[in-house]
Motif scaffolding. Structure first.
Motif: not given
Length: 133
Positions: A85-101, A112-124
């Motif tokens: 949880d590197v930078d728990p700042g604010v991101c927009t609420q748009e849903y544009d998912p990114y999935t990482v493994t 082993s890790f897999q997670q889907t984030y709501g958008n690119h901002c939340v991922l970063l």
């Protein structure tokens, strides 16, 4: 009962002889090698996933653009990527998912890790440089 006692004696002998310490040192020396993917979508195979290899300490087989920062992040959570949880700042609420493994080994242990984030901002903001490629 005899088997349990024999195993206890063996474990004691290994510990006192220093072999147990050697085994844990070997696990650390085994290093870290992880295959990372970032897919724009709700599944790990959405679109054309971006792939990177990360080795810690960084070496010739590493293709991650910032392996020093990524290895530092991985060490900061002792290989448990769910704790990032590197930078728990604010991101927009748009849903544009990114999935990482991530799959491979961390200091000789399976990772082993897999997670889907709501958008690119939340991922970063969550993973920082680790999945930034």
């Amino acid at each position: 009962m005899k088997t349990t006692r024999a195993l206890a004696l063996l474990a004691t002998a290994l510990f006192t002889s220093g072999l147990a310490s050697t085994a844990s040192t070997a696990a650390v020396a085994a290093g870290t090698g992880v295959r990372l993917t970032v897919a724009h979508g709700a599944t790990p195979t959405a679109g054309t996933p971006h792939v990177a290899a990360l080795h810690c300490p960084p070496g010739g087989a590493t293709t991650h653009p910032d392996p020093v920062a990524a290895c530092r992040l991985l060490d900061s959570v002792n290989g448990d990527l769910a704790r990032l949880d590197v930078d728990p700042g604010v991101c927009t609420q748009e849903y544009d998912p990114y999935t990482v493994t991530a799959s491979g080994t961390y200091r000789g242990r399976p990772l082993s890790f897999q997670q889907t984030y709501g958008n690119h901002c939340v991922l970063l903001r969550t993973t920082g440089a680790f999945f930034d490629f």
